[in-house]
Design a protein around this motif. Structure first.
Motif, PDB file in Angstrom:
ATOM      1  N   ARG A  23    -132.520  75.624 -78.271  1.00  0.00           N
ATOM      2  CA  ARG A  23    -131.479  76.643 -78.456  1.00  0.00           C
ATOM      3  C   ARG A  23    -131.172  77.355 -77.147  1.00  0.00           C
ATOM      4  N   MET A  24    -132.134  77.411 -76.278  1.00  0.00           N
ATOM      5  CA  MET A  24    -131.933  78.088 -75.004  1.00  0.00           C
ATOM      6  C   MET A  24    -131.020  77.300 -74.072  1.00  0.00           C
ATOM      7  N   THR A  25    -130.926  75.999 -74.253  1.00  0.00           N
ATOM      8  CA  THR A  25    -130.123  75.184 -73.345  1.00  0.00           C
ATOM      9  C   THR A  25    -128.775  74.786 -73.917  1.00  0.00           C
ATOM     10  N   VAL A  26    -128.520  75.043 -75.176  1.00  0.00           N
ATOM     11  CA  VAL A  26    -127.252  74.678 -75.782  1.00  0.00           C
ATOM     12  C   VAL A  26    -126.218  75.737 -75.435  1.00  0.00           C
ATOM     13  N   ARG A  27    -125.085  75.303 -74.926  1.00  0.00           N
ATOM     14  CA  ARG A  27    -124.023  76.217 -74.533  1.00  0.00           C
ATOM     15  C   ARG A  27    -123.191  76.584 -75.749  1.00  0.00           C
ATOM     16  N   ARG A  28    -122.933  77.833 -75.909  1.00  0.00           N
ATOM     17  CA  ARG A  28    -122.104  78.287 -77.032  1.00  0.00           C
ATOM     18  C   ARG A  28    -120.640  78.035 -76.721  1.00  0.00           C
ATOM     19  N   ARG A  29    -119.911  77.589 -77.716  1.00  0.00           N
ATOM     20  CA  ARG A  29    -118.498  77.282 -77.527  1.00  0.00           C
ATOM     21  C   ARG A  29    -117.641  78.534 -77.484  1.00  0.00           C
ATOM     22  N   ALA A  30    -117.853  79.441 -78.383  1.00  0.00           N
ATOM     23  CA  ALA A  30    -116.990  80.615 -78.507  1.00  0.00           C
ATOM     24  C   ALA A  30    -117.593  81.821 -77.805  1.00  0.00           C
ATOM     25  N   ALA A  31    -117.901  81.690 -76.537  1.00  0.00           N
ATOM     26  CA  ALA A  31    -118.446  82.815 -75.785  1.00  0.00           C
ATOM     27  C   ALA A  31    -117.591  83.043 -74.537  1.00  0.00           C
ATOM     28  N   PRO A  32    -116.350  83.550 -74.723  1.00  0.00           N
ATOM     29  CA  PRO A  32    -115.491  83.768 -73.558  1.00  0.00           C
ATOM     30  C   PRO A  32    -115.984  84.957 -72.734  1.00  0.00           C
ATOM     31  N   LEU A  33    -115.592  84.974 -71.487  1.00  0.00           N
ATOM     32  CA  LEU A  33    -115.937  86.113 -70.650  1.00  0.00           C
ATOM     33  C   LEU A  33    -115.144  87.322 -71.126  1.00  0.00           C
ATOM     34  N   VAL A  34    -115.826  88.414 -71.340  1.00  0.00           N
ATOM     35  CA  VAL A  34    -115.182  89.600 -71.893  1.00  0.00           C
ATOM     36  C   VAL A  34    -114.221  90.215 -70.883  1.00  0.00           C
ATOM     37  N   ARG A  35    -114.646  90.319 -69.649  1.00  0.00           N
ATOM     38  CA  ARG A  35    -113.824  90.967 -68.639  1.00  0.00           C
ATOM     39  C   ARG A  35    -113.213  89.953 -67.675  1.00  0.00           C
ATOM     40  N   GLN A  36    -112.845  88.799 -68.154  1.00  0.00           N
ATOM     41  CA  GLN A  36    -112.346  87.747 -67.283  1.00  0.00           C
ATOM     42  C   GLN A  36    -111.098  88.199 -66.520  1.00  0.00           C
ATOM     43  N   GLY A  37    -110.192  88.893 -67.179  1.00  0.00           N
ATOM     44  CA  GLY A  37    -108.973  89.364 -66.518  1.00  0.00           C
ATOM     45  C   GLY A  37    -109.268  90.382 -65.443  1.00  0.00           C
ATOM     46  N   GLN A  38    -110.164  91.327 -65.748  1.00  0.00           N
ATOM     47  CA  GLN A  38    -110.522  92.354 -64.766  1.00  0.00           C
ATOM     48  C   GLN A  38    -111.216  91.722 -63.566  1.00  0.00           C
ATOM     49  N   LEU A  39    -112.099  90.793 -63.831  1.00  0.00           N
ATOM     50  CA  LEU A  39    -112.836  90.146 -62.755  1.00  0.00           C
ATOM     51  C   LEU A  39    -111.910  89.327 -61.868  1.00  0.00           C
ATOM     52  N   ALA A  40    -110.986  88.611 -62.475  1.00  0.00           N
ATOM     53  CA  ALA A  40    -110.031  87.808 -61.700  1.00  0.00           C
ATOM     54  C   ALA A  40    -109.173  88.710 -60.821  1.00  0.00           C
ATOM     55  N   ALA A  41    -108.720  89.834 -61.371  1.00  0.00           N
ATOM     56  CA  ALA A  41    -107.900  90.763 -60.585  1.00  0.00           C
ATOM     57  C   ALA A  41    -108.703  91.376 -59.444  1.00  0.00           C
ATOM     58  N   ALA A  42    -109.951  91.725 -59.704  1.00  0.00           N
ATOM     59  CA  ALA A  42    -110.793  92.309 -58.661  1.00  0.00           C
ATOM     60  C   ALA A  42    -111.093  91.294 -57.566  1.00  0.00           C
ATOM     61  N   LEU A  43    -111.355  90.048 -57.950  1.00  0.00           N
ATOM     62  CA  LEU A  43    -111.592  88.998 -56.950  1.00  0.00           C
ATOM     63  C   LEU A  43    -110.341  88.747 -56.107  1.00  0.00           C
ATOM     64  N   ARG A  44    -109.196  88.732 -56.754  1.00  0.00           N
ATOM     65  CA  ARG A  44    -107.939  88.522 -56.034  1.00  0.00           C
ATOM     66  C   ARG A  44    -107.691  89.668 -55.053  1.00  0.00           C
ATOM     67  N   SER A  45    -107.920  90.882 -55.529  1.00  0.00           N
ATOM     68  CA  SER A  45    -107.723  92.060 -54.689  1.00  0.00           C
ATOM     69  C   SER A  45    -108.656  92.060 -53.485  1.00  0.00           C
ATOM     70  N   SER A  46    -109.914  91.720 -53.705  1.00  0.00           N
ATOM     71  CA  SER A  46    -110.855  91.711 -52.592  1.00  0.00           C
ATOM     72  C   SER A  46    -110.527  90.596 -51.604  1.00  0.00           C
ATOM     73  N   ARG A  47    -110.084  89.449 -52.108  1.00  0.00           N
ATOM     74  CA  ARG A  47    -109.696  88.360 -51.213  1.00  0.00           C
ATOM     75  C   ARG A  47    -108.510  88.772 -50.349  1.00  0.00           C
ATOM     76  N   GLU A  48    -107.517  89.428 -50.959  1.00  0.00           N
ATOM     77  CA  GLU A  48    -106.348  89.878 -50.200  1.00  0.00           C
ATOM     78  C   GLU A  48    -106.747  90.934 -49.173  1.00  0.00           C
ATOM     79  N   ALA A  49    -107.639  91.847 -49.561  1.00  0.00           N
ATOM     80  CA  ALA A  49    -108.064  92.899 -48.638  1.00  0.00           C
ATOM     81  C   ALA A  49    -108.837  92.314 -47.464  1.00  0.00           C
TER      82      ALA A  49
END
Length: 98
Positions: A23-49
């Motif tokens: 059970r520890m090695t099986v990947r869950r299908r329905a486990a999306p990143l909760v803050r995926q949008g925020q993280l993507a925006a922060a990564l984009r912002s830091s890359r631009e800066a």
């Protein structure tokens, strides 16, 4: 998949079978990143800066080599450094909120 046999550490105890997929090695299908949008925006912002900071460092180096206006280049570099620091701090905040 085959089951493996785990060796026991004490004499006289039985060996236990280990399931092929734990059970520890099986990947869950329905486990999306909760803050995926925020993280993507922060990564984009830091890359631009950081890209802006690199550009300002290049401009400062060109001013030093070419005898241009060092004070303007230094002021722009200071602003770019502040922006990059703020963007990286935002990434650090997101990382600590896990």
């Amino acid at each position: 998949m085959r089951s493996r046999v785990r060796s026991s550490s004490a004499r006289g105890t039985r060996a236990h079978t280990v399931p092929a997929r734990s059970r520890m090695t099986v990947r869950r299908r329905a486990a999306p990143l909760v803050r995926q949008g925020q993280l993507a925006a922060a990564l984009r912002s830091s890359r631009e800066a950081l890209t802006d900071l690199q550009g300002e460092l290049d401009a400062l180096l060109a001013a030093v080599r070419g005898g241009g206006s060092l004070s303007d280049a230094a002021d722009r570099l200071s602003g770019a450094t502040s922006d990059a620091g703020a963007a990286l701090a935002q990434l650090g905040t997101l990382a600590r909120r896990r």
